[in-house]
Design a protein around this motif. Structure first.
Motif, short mmCIF file in Angstrom:
data_model
loop_
_atom_site.label_atom_id
_atom_site.label_comp_id
_atom_site.label_asym_id
_atom_site.label_seq_id
_atom_site.Cartn_x
_atom_site.Cartn_y
_atom_site.Cartn_z
N GLU A 30 0.96 -1.29 0.05
CA GLU A 30 0.07 -0.22 -0.10
C GLU A 30 0.87 1.20 0.07
OE1 GLU A 30 -0.38 -1.79 4.35
OE2 GLU A 30 -0.21 -2.70 2.04
N GLU A 61 0.79 3.92 -5.10
CA GLU A 61 -0.57 4.16 -5.63
C GLU A 61 -0.30 4.54 -7.13
OE1 GLU A 61 -2.51 6.64 -3.03
OE2 GLU A 61 -2.59 5.19 -1.19
N VAL A 99 4.37 6.37 -1.80
CA VAL A 99 3.43 7.17 -0.93
C VAL A 99 3.87 6.87 0.62
CG1 VAL A 99 1.04 7.87 -0.18
CG2 VAL A 99 1.58 7.22 -2.36
N LYS A 146 3.84 6.86 4.79
CA LYS A 146 2.77 6.36 5.88
C LYS A 146 1.78 7.64 6.13
CE LYS A 146 4.06 3.89 9.32
NZ LYS A 146 4.64 3.25 10.56
N ASP A 147 2.17 8.79 5.99
CA ASP A 147 1.48 9.92 6.06
C ASP A 147 0.38 10.29 4.97
OD1 ASP A 147 2.71 10.16 8.66
OD2 ASP A 147 4.06 11.68 7.91
N GLY A 148 0.64 9.58 3.86
CA GLY A 148 -0.19 9.71 2.48
C GLY A 148 0.53 10.53 1.73
N GLU A 149 1.47 11.03 2.00
CA GLU A 149 2.21 12.13 1.24
C GLU A 149 2.80 11.35 0.06
OE1 GLU A 149 3.80 15.65 3.91
OE2 GLU A 149 4.81 13.65 4.05
N ARG A 150 2.87 11.92 -1.31
CA ARG A 150 3.66 11.26 -2.27
C ARG A 150 4.98 12.03 -2.40
NH1 ARG A 150 1.77 7.73 -6.19
NH2 ARG A 150 0.02 8.77 -6.77
#
Length: 301
Positions: free
Chosen positions: A78, A81, A273, A275-279
Protein backbone atom coordinates in the motif's frame (compact mmCIF):
# COMPACT_ATOMS: atom_id res chain seq x y z
CA UNK A 1 26.68 -30.06 -7.55
CA UNK A 2 26.73 -27.24 -5.00
CA UNK A 3 29.98 -25.92 -6.49
CA UNK A 4 28.43 -25.76 -9.96
CA UNK A 5 25.33 -23.96 -8.67
CA UNK A 6 27.48 -21.50 -6.77
CA UNK A 7 29.60 -20.76 -9.84
CA UNK A 8 26.46 -20.08 -11.89
CA UNK A 9 25.26 -17.60 -9.28
CA UNK A 10 28.60 -15.84 -9.04
CA UNK A 11 29.04 -15.57 -12.80
CA UNK A 12 25.94 -13.41 -13.19
CA UNK A 13 25.61 -9.67 -12.79
CA UNK A 14 25.83 -8.27 -9.26
CA UNK A 15 23.84 -5.22 -8.20
CA UNK A 16 25.65 -2.53 -6.22
CA UNK A 17 23.33 0.13 -4.78
CA UNK A 18 24.26 3.41 -3.15
CA UNK A 19 21.68 5.47 -1.29
CA UNK A 20 21.08 9.20 -1.42
CA UNK A 21 21.07 12.14 0.95
CA UNK A 22 19.63 12.64 4.46
CA UNK A 23 19.01 10.25 7.33
CA UNK A 24 18.44 6.58 6.54
CA UNK A 25 17.17 3.56 8.46
CA UNK A 26 19.71 1.08 9.75
CA UNK A 27 21.92 -0.45 7.08
CA UNK A 28 20.34 -3.91 7.22
CA UNK A 29 16.84 -2.42 7.09
CA UNK A 30 17.65 -0.24 4.08
CA UNK A 31 19.26 -3.15 2.28
CA UNK A 32 16.16 -5.29 2.85
CA UNK A 33 13.90 -2.51 1.55
CA UNK A 34 16.01 -2.02 -1.55
CA UNK A 35 16.02 -5.76 -2.23
CA UNK A 36 12.28 -5.95 -1.74
CA UNK A 37 11.64 -2.98 -4.03
CA UNK A 38 13.70 -4.52 -6.82
CA UNK A 39 12.01 -7.89 -6.41
CA UNK A 40 8.50 -6.42 -6.34
CA UNK A 41 9.22 -4.57 -9.55
CA UNK A 42 10.92 -7.47 -11.32
CA UNK A 43 8.40 -10.01 -10.03
CA UNK A 44 11.13 -12.47 -9.10
CA UNK A 45 13.70 -13.13 -6.40
CA UNK A 46 17.28 -11.96 -6.58
CA UNK A 47 19.95 -13.99 -4.79
CA UNK A 48 21.01 -12.01 -1.71
CA UNK A 49 24.70 -12.55 -2.45
CA UNK A 50 24.26 -10.55 -5.65
CA UNK A 51 23.01 -7.39 -3.90
CA UNK A 52 25.53 -5.01 -2.29
CA UNK A 53 24.73 -1.76 -0.49
CA UNK A 54 27.16 1.13 -0.07
CA UNK A 55 25.88 2.75 3.12
CA UNK A 56 27.31 6.14 4.08
CA UNK A 57 24.65 8.07 6.03
CA UNK A 58 26.54 7.51 9.29
CA UNK A 59 29.60 9.27 7.88
CA UNK A 60 27.48 12.41 7.52
CA UNK A 61 26.53 12.27 11.19
CA UNK A 62 23.04 10.84 10.73
CA UNK A 63 21.67 8.42 13.34
CA UNK A 64 19.03 5.90 12.19
CA UNK A 65 15.61 6.37 13.83
CA UNK A 66 14.94 4.02 16.75
CA UNK A 67 11.32 3.36 15.89
CA UNK A 68 9.23 3.21 12.73
CA UNK A 69 10.03 5.94 10.23
CA UNK A 70 7.75 7.89 7.93
CA UNK A 71 8.80 5.88 4.91
CA UNK A 72 8.60 2.46 6.55
CA UNK A 73 7.55 -0.21 4.08
CA UNK A 74 3.96 -1.33 4.62
CA UNK A 75 2.94 -4.93 4.07
CA UNK A 76 0.78 -5.56 1.03
CA UNK A 77 2.25 -2.85 -1.17
CA UNK A 78 0.00 0.00 0.00
CA UNK A 79 3.03 2.28 -0.17
CA UNK A 80 2.42 2.51 -3.91
CA UNK A 81 -0.55 4.15 -5.59
CA UNK A 82 -1.00 4.91 -9.30
CA UNK A 83 -1.02 8.58 -10.26
CA UNK A 84 -4.42 10.21 -10.11
CA UNK A 85 -5.67 12.25 -13.08
CA UNK A 86 -4.72 15.43 -11.18
CA UNK A 87 -1.18 14.14 -10.68
CA UNK A 88 -0.96 13.18 -14.34
CA UNK A 89 -1.96 16.75 -15.22
CA UNK A 90 0.69 18.11 -12.83
CA UNK A 91 3.21 15.73 -14.35
CA UNK A 92 2.50 17.14 -17.79
CA UNK A 93 2.45 20.76 -16.58
CA UNK A 94 5.80 20.41 -14.83
CA UNK A 95 7.46 19.73 -18.17
CA UNK A 96 6.60 23.26 -19.27
CA UNK A 97 8.21 24.94 -16.24
CA UNK A 98 11.30 22.75 -15.78
CA UNK A 99 13.74 25.01 -17.61
CA UNK A 100 12.81 27.96 -15.36
CA UNK A 101 13.15 25.79 -12.27
CA UNK A 102 16.56 24.55 -13.37
CA UNK A 103 17.84 28.11 -13.78
CA UNK A 104 16.37 29.03 -10.39
CA UNK A 105 17.97 26.04 -8.70
CA UNK A 106 21.33 26.72 -10.33
CA UNK A 107 21.42 30.30 -9.04
CA UNK A 108 20.54 29.46 -5.45
CA UNK A 109 22.76 26.38 -5.24
CA UNK A 110 25.74 28.29 -6.60
CA UNK A 111 25.19 31.15 -4.13
CA UNK A 112 24.68 28.90 -1.11
CA UNK A 113 26.78 25.75 -1.43
CA UNK A 114 30.04 27.27 -0.14
CA UNK A 115 28.55 28.92 2.95
CA UNK A 116 26.72 26.75 5.53
CA UNK A 117 25.22 29.91 7.06
CA UNK A 118 23.40 30.54 3.78
CA UNK A 119 21.95 27.03 3.35
CA UNK A 120 18.58 27.79 4.94
CA UNK A 121 18.27 31.05 3.02
CA UNK A 122 19.19 29.33 -0.24
CA UNK A 123 16.69 26.54 0.30
CA UNK A 124 13.85 28.88 1.19
CA UNK A 125 14.65 31.23 -1.70
CA UNK A 126 14.62 28.37 -4.15
CA UNK A 127 11.42 26.73 -2.88
CA UNK A 128 9.68 30.11 -2.85
CA UNK A 129 10.01 30.18 -6.62
CA UNK A 130 8.99 26.57 -7.22
CA UNK A 131 5.34 25.93 -8.13
CA UNK A 132 3.24 24.05 -5.61
CA UNK A 133 3.02 21.11 -8.01
CA UNK A 134 6.58 20.24 -6.96
CA UNK A 135 7.38 22.01 -3.66
CA UNK A 136 5.29 19.94 -1.26
CA UNK A 137 6.27 18.65 2.18
CA UNK A 138 8.58 15.86 0.95
CA UNK A 139 10.30 18.30 -1.43
CA UNK A 140 11.07 20.69 1.40
CA UNK A 141 12.52 17.88 3.53
CA UNK A 142 14.63 16.65 0.61
CA UNK A 143 16.10 20.06 -0.14
CA UNK A 144 16.56 20.72 3.57
CA UNK A 145 19.19 17.97 3.48
CA UNK A 146 20.54 18.44 -0.03
CA UNK A 147 22.61 21.60 0.43
CA UNK A 148 24.10 20.62 3.80
CA UNK A 149 24.99 17.12 2.56
CA UNK A 150 26.44 18.48 -0.66
CA UNK A 151 28.58 20.91 1.34
CA UNK A 152 29.76 18.21 3.77
CA UNK A 153 30.73 15.92 0.92
CA UNK A 154 32.70 18.38 -1.18
CA UNK A 155 34.07 20.65 1.56
CA UNK A 156 34.10 18.44 4.66
CA UNK A 157 36.54 15.68 5.57
CA UNK A 158 34.50 12.60 4.70
CA UNK A 159 34.69 12.50 0.90
CA UNK A 160 37.42 9.85 0.78
CA UNK A 161 35.68 7.78 3.46
CA UNK A 162 32.36 7.87 1.58
CA UNK A 163 34.10 6.88 -1.66
CA UNK A 164 35.78 4.02 0.17
CA UNK A 165 32.39 2.61 1.25
CA UNK A 166 31.39 2.35 -2.41
CA UNK A 167 34.83 1.09 -3.43
CA UNK A 168 34.57 -1.78 -0.89
CA UNK A 169 31.18 -2.92 -2.21
CA UNK A 170 32.40 -2.88 -5.80
CA UNK A 171 35.48 -4.85 -4.77
CA UNK A 172 33.21 -7.46 -3.17
CA UNK A 173 31.87 -8.39 -6.62
CA UNK A 174 33.80 -11.39 -8.01
CA UNK A 175 36.26 -10.49 -10.74
CA UNK A 176 34.46 -12.65 -13.30
CA UNK A 177 31.07 -11.02 -12.64
CA UNK A 178 29.55 -7.91 -14.18
CA UNK A 179 28.42 -4.89 -12.16
CA UNK A 180 25.14 -3.04 -12.36
CA UNK A 181 25.56 0.12 -10.27
CA UNK A 182 22.28 1.72 -9.13
CA UNK A 183 22.80 5.17 -7.62
CA UNK A 184 20.06 7.28 -6.06
CA UNK A 185 20.11 11.04 -5.63
CA UNK A 186 23.39 12.21 -4.08
CA UNK A 187 24.59 8.63 -4.37
CA UNK A 188 24.83 9.26 -8.11
CA UNK A 189 27.29 12.11 -7.39
CA UNK A 190 29.40 9.74 -5.30
CA UNK A 191 29.21 7.05 -7.98
CA UNK A 192 30.33 9.44 -10.70
CA UNK A 193 33.09 10.77 -8.45
CA UNK A 194 34.48 7.26 -8.02
CA UNK A 195 34.11 6.37 -11.70
CA UNK A 196 36.04 9.50 -12.67
CA UNK A 197 38.75 8.80 -10.10
CA UNK A 198 39.05 5.20 -11.24
CA UNK A 199 37.35 1.92 -10.40
CA UNK A 200 36.32 -1.32 -12.11
CA UNK A 201 34.39 -0.99 -15.33
CA UNK A 202 30.64 -0.72 -14.78
CA UNK A 203 28.55 -2.81 -17.17
CA UNK A 204 25.34 -0.88 -16.39
CA UNK A 205 24.95 2.41 -14.54
CA UNK A 206 21.44 3.39 -13.47
CA UNK A 207 21.06 6.84 -11.92
CA UNK A 208 17.70 7.54 -10.27
CA UNK A 209 16.49 10.94 -9.04
CA UNK A 210 19.92 12.30 -9.92
CA UNK A 211 21.25 15.88 -9.57
CA UNK A 212 24.19 15.20 -11.91
CA UNK A 213 22.89 17.73 -14.43
CA UNK A 214 23.30 20.67 -12.04
CA UNK A 215 26.23 22.86 -13.09
CA UNK A 216 27.65 23.41 -9.62
CA UNK A 217 27.71 19.63 -9.08
CA UNK A 218 29.60 19.10 -12.34
CA UNK A 219 32.03 21.85 -11.37
CA UNK A 220 32.75 20.25 -8.00
CA UNK A 221 33.27 16.88 -9.69
CA UNK A 222 35.83 18.51 -11.96
CA UNK A 223 34.05 17.47 -15.15
CA UNK A 224 36.18 18.29 -18.21
CA UNK A 225 35.88 17.35 -21.90
CA UNK A 226 38.79 14.95 -21.45
CA UNK A 227 37.03 13.16 -18.58
CA UNK A 228 33.76 12.99 -20.55
CA UNK A 229 35.60 11.43 -23.47
CA UNK A 230 36.85 8.68 -21.20
CA UNK A 231 33.51 7.74 -19.64
CA UNK A 232 32.46 5.39 -22.41
CA UNK A 233 35.53 3.27 -21.61
CA UNK A 234 34.39 2.92 -17.99
CA UNK A 235 30.61 2.53 -18.38
CA UNK A 236 28.94 0.07 -20.72
CA UNK A 237 25.38 1.41 -20.65
CA UNK A 238 23.97 4.35 -18.68
CA UNK A 239 20.26 4.75 -17.90
CA UNK A 240 19.04 7.88 -16.11
CA UNK A 241 15.57 7.50 -14.58
CA UNK A 242 13.66 10.57 -13.42
CA UNK A 243 10.18 11.61 -12.34
CA UNK A 244 9.17 15.02 -13.67
CA UNK A 245 7.98 16.00 -10.19
CA UNK A 246 11.24 15.02 -8.48
CA UNK A 247 12.78 18.26 -7.22
CA UNK A 248 16.31 16.83 -7.07
CA UNK A 249 16.19 15.67 -10.70
CA UNK A 250 15.04 19.00 -12.10
CA UNK A 251 17.78 18.99 -14.73
CA UNK A 252 16.91 15.49 -15.79
CA UNK A 253 18.31 15.42 -19.31
CA UNK A 254 21.81 14.12 -18.70
CA UNK A 255 22.43 13.10 -22.30
CA UNK A 256 23.41 16.64 -23.26
CA UNK A 257 25.50 17.10 -20.10
CA UNK A 258 27.67 14.01 -20.46
CA UNK A 259 28.14 13.68 -24.23
CA UNK A 260 29.84 11.93 -25.93
CA UNK A 261 28.95 9.27 -23.31
CA UNK A 262 25.54 7.97 -24.41
CA UNK A 263 22.95 8.41 -21.65
CA UNK A 264 19.41 7.10 -22.04
CA UNK A 265 17.18 9.52 -20.11
CA UNK A 266 14.02 7.66 -19.10
CA UNK A 267 10.97 9.44 -17.68
CA UNK A 268 9.18 7.32 -15.09
CA UNK A 269 6.40 7.69 -12.53
CA UNK A 270 7.52 7.31 -8.93
CA UNK A 271 4.39 6.03 -7.21
CA UNK A 272 5.70 5.85 -3.64
CA UNK A 273 3.39 7.17 -0.89
CA UNK A 274 4.65 7.42 2.70
CA UNK A 275 2.78 6.48 5.88
CA UNK A 276 1.38 10.01 6.17
CA UNK A 277 -0.21 9.66 2.75
CA UNK A 278 2.28 12.01 1.09
CA UNK A 279 3.52 11.32 -2.40
CA UNK A 280 7.32 11.43 -2.48
CA UNK A 281 8.48 11.70 -6.08
CA UNK A 282 12.13 11.42 -5.02
CA UNK A 283 11.89 8.25 -2.93
CA UNK A 284 14.31 5.50 -3.89
CA UNK A 285 11.82 2.69 -3.17
CA UNK A 286 9.49 4.07 -5.83
CA UNK A 287 12.26 4.34 -8.41
CA UNK A 288 13.46 0.79 -7.73
CA UNK A 289 10.11 -0.87 -8.44
CA UNK A 290 9.13 0.84 -11.69
CA UNK A 291 8.54 -1.23 -14.85
CA UNK A 292 11.51 0.55 -16.42
CA UNK A 293 13.82 -0.58 -13.63
CA UNK A 294 12.31 -4.07 -13.70
CA UNK A 295 13.22 -4.38 -17.37
CA UNK A 296 16.87 -3.60 -16.60
CA UNK A 297 17.00 -5.99 -13.62
CA UNK A 298 15.20 -8.84 -15.38
CA UNK A 299 17.65 -8.70 -18.28
CA UNK A 300 20.50 -9.41 -15.87
CA UNK A 301 19.11 -12.10 -13.57
Amino acid sequence: TLCTLWSLIMDKTHFVLIHGLASKPKEATLRDRYERSLEIGAGRNIHRDRIHLAYWADLMGYVPPDGPDRDEYAEGGENFEPYTWRERAKFTLSGAVRSRLVDLAEDHLRNSIHDPDQHDNGIQAMLAGVPGIIAGGPAQRVYGSFLPDLHRYFFGNQRDNVLQRLRVQIAAVPDDSEICLIAHSMGSIIAMDLILKGTRNIKTLVTIGSPLGIRVVKEQLGITPEKLNGLSKKIGTWFNHYDRLDIVALDSDLADDYAPMPVEDVRIRNEFVNKDGERNHHKSYGYLRTPEMAEIISAQI
